[in-house]
Write an enzyme that holds these catalytic residues in place. Structure first.
Site, PDB file in Angstrom:
ATOM      1  N   ASP A  49      53.151  61.889  70.939  1.00 19.01           N
ATOM      2  CA  ASP A  49      54.474  61.534  70.394  1.00 19.01           C
ATOM      3  C   ASP A  49      54.338  60.951  68.984  1.00 19.01           C
ATOM      4  O   ASP A  49      55.344  60.685  68.316  1.00 19.01           O
ATOM      5  CB  ASP A  49      55.249  60.597  71.327  1.00 19.01           C
ATOM      6  N   SER A  50      53.113  60.822  68.498  1.00 20.78           N
ATOM      7  CA  SER A  50      52.906  60.500  67.079  1.00 20.78           C
ATOM      8  C   SER A  50      53.560  61.565  66.200  1.00 20.78           C
ATOM      9  O   SER A  50      53.738  61.362  65.002  1.00 20.78           O
ATOM     10  CB  SER A  50      51.408  60.390  66.749  1.00 20.78           C
ATOM     11  N   ASP A  88      52.459  64.224  75.709  1.00 26.04           N
ATOM     12  CA  ASP A  88      52.927  62.841  75.866  1.00 26.04           C
ATOM     13  C   ASP A  88      54.304  62.785  76.501  1.00 26.04           C
ATOM     14  O   ASP A  88      55.201  63.547  76.122  1.00 26.04           O
ATOM     15  CB  ASP A  88      53.049  62.186  74.483  1.00 26.04           C
ATOM     16  N   LYS A 118      50.456  62.718  79.337  1.00 28.71           N
ATOM     17  CA  LYS A 118      49.868  61.414  78.979  1.00 28.71           C
ATOM     18  C   LYS A 118      50.999  60.401  78.959  1.00 28.71           C
ATOM     19  O   LYS A 118      52.103  60.718  78.547  1.00 28.71           O
ATOM     20  CB  LYS A 118      49.193  61.477  77.609  1.00 28.71           C
ATOM     21  N   GLU A 120      51.715  56.025  78.222  1.00 25.33           N
ATOM     22  CA  GLU A 120      51.188  54.720  77.829  1.00 25.33           C
ATOM     23  C   GLU A 120      51.448  53.721  78.953  1.00 25.33           C
ATOM     24  O   GLU A 120      52.533  53.711  79.536  1.00 25.33           O
ATOM     25  CB  GLU A 120      51.888  54.235  76.545  1.00 25.33           C
ATOM     26  N   GLU A 187      43.166  52.916  72.750  1.00 24.18           N
ATOM     27  CA  GLU A 187      43.536  52.873  71.332  1.00 24.18           C
ATOM     28  C   GLU A 187      43.382  51.455  70.782  1.00 24.18           C
ATOM     29  O   GLU A 187      43.830  50.471  71.389  1.00 24.18           O
ATOM     30  CB  GLU A 187      44.996  53.346  71.149  1.00 24.18           C
TER      31      GLU A 187
HETATM   32  O1  KIV Z   1      50.702  60.069  70.091  1.00 26.16           O
HETATM   33  C1  KIV Z   1      49.529  60.402  69.904  1.00 26.16           C
HETATM   34  O2  KIV Z   1      49.225  61.234  69.050  1.00 26.16           O
HETATM   35  C2  KIV Z   1      48.512  59.760  70.724  1.00 26.16           C
HETATM   36  C3  KIV Z   1      47.081  60.153  70.516  1.00 26.16           C
HETATM   37  C4  KIV Z   1      46.571  59.874  69.184  1.00 26.16           C
HETATM   38  C5  KIV Z   1      46.219  59.535  71.507  1.00 26.16           C
HETATM   39  O3  KIV Z   1      48.831  58.969  71.538  1.00 26.16           O
END
Ligand code: KIV
Length: 272
Positions: A49-50, A88, A118, A120, A187
């Site tokens: 989600d970055s 994510d 994924k 958090e 992280e």
């Molecule tokens: O959002 C993301 O890109 C991430 C990865 C860098 C682990 O969480």
């Protein structure tokens, strides 16, 4: 490299990297071209989600929606021929209840074709992780610095520096593993904590800003390629300078257009 070199990787292949002593590579991807580059070299591709910050220029990852993750996840998964693809779950799509998380994860797996999600969270998300895994959703954990908590933590802060923060990280790692995650991203923590977490864990740890002591590394591919000129995180090491190269290429094009050198004879259609 993990044992299975050419076949499409599964969560079992990633899980089996633990204890081999051979670090592995994970990369983010948000688009088809970056997915192709990442799939050629990485064991795991994460649609992070970055993308909200890196691809859309948002101030944080919080405005990213499930629909955005699904659109990008589908584009990326199409080009993950060898790498495992994980997507994510964005802020607000899983925290309320395990059933909400399952509904979001099911949409991700069905609509993108990705093989895992994924999310958090540490001990407080263990029940949700267990709920998902028991119902057929492979989960990649993410502990330590959690960008979705930015409004609570007041910034992107390195985790585990004090004894109590370190203890919390260990509790989180244990809980995520016991809940059934196949691996976990760690992280933003200090090297000795990352090493101890990695030694204690029975599943692979994948570090970002967490030193080479982890079982694998994950990086934002645009950072590695030098496509994020504003990025200043200490852990980022550009291996190329695509932004600067791109600027040079586009200014050469602009000059050619203004001088009528482009299009040239090779770019023009003939009648016959
Ligand atoms: O959002 C993301 O890109 C991430 C990865 C860098 C682990 O969480």
């Amino acid at each position: 490299m993990l044992a299975v070199a050419e076949k499409k990787r599964t969560v079992l292949d990633i899980r089996a990297a633990k204890g081999t002593g051979q670090p592995f590579l994970a990369l983010t991807a948000y688009t088809a071209p970056i997915a192709q580059l990442a799939d050629a070299v990485a064991e795991l591709v994460v649609v992070g989600d970055s993308l909200g910050m890196v691809h859309y220029g948002m101030p944080s990852t919080l405005p990213v929606t499930l629909d955005m993750m699904i659109a990008h996840g589908a584009a990326v998964n199409r080009f993950c021929k060898k790498a495992l693809c994980a997507v994510d779950l964005p802020f607000g799509s899983y925290q309320a209840a395990p059933a909400q998380a399952f509904a979001s994860a099911a949409r991700v797996l069905q609509e993108t074709g990705a093989q895992a999600v994924k999310l958090e969270g540490g001990a407080e998300m263990a029940g949700t992780i267990h709920f998902l895994v028991a119902r057929g959703v492979p989960v990649l954990g993410h502990i330590g610095l959690r960008p979705q908590l930015v409004n609570v933590t007041g910034g992107y802060r390195i985790q585990g520096k004090t004894p109590s923060a370190e203890e919390q990280l260990f509790a989180d790692a244990r809980a995520v593993e016991e809940a059934g995650a196949f691996a976990m991203v760690i992280e933003g923590t200090v090297e000795d904590v990352a090493r101890a977490l990695t030694q204690a864990a029975g599943i692979p740890t994948i570090g970002i800003g967490a030193s080479a002591a982890c079982d694998g590394q994950i990086l934002v591919t645009e950072d590695v390629l030098g496509l994020t000129p504003g990025a200043k995180a200490k852990f980022v090491k550009p291996y190329a300078h695509f932004f600067a190269e791109g600027a040079k290429a586009l200014s050469a094009l602009a000059e050619d257009v203004r001088e009528r050198r482009f299009p040239g004879p090779q770019q023009v259609y003939a009648r016959t």
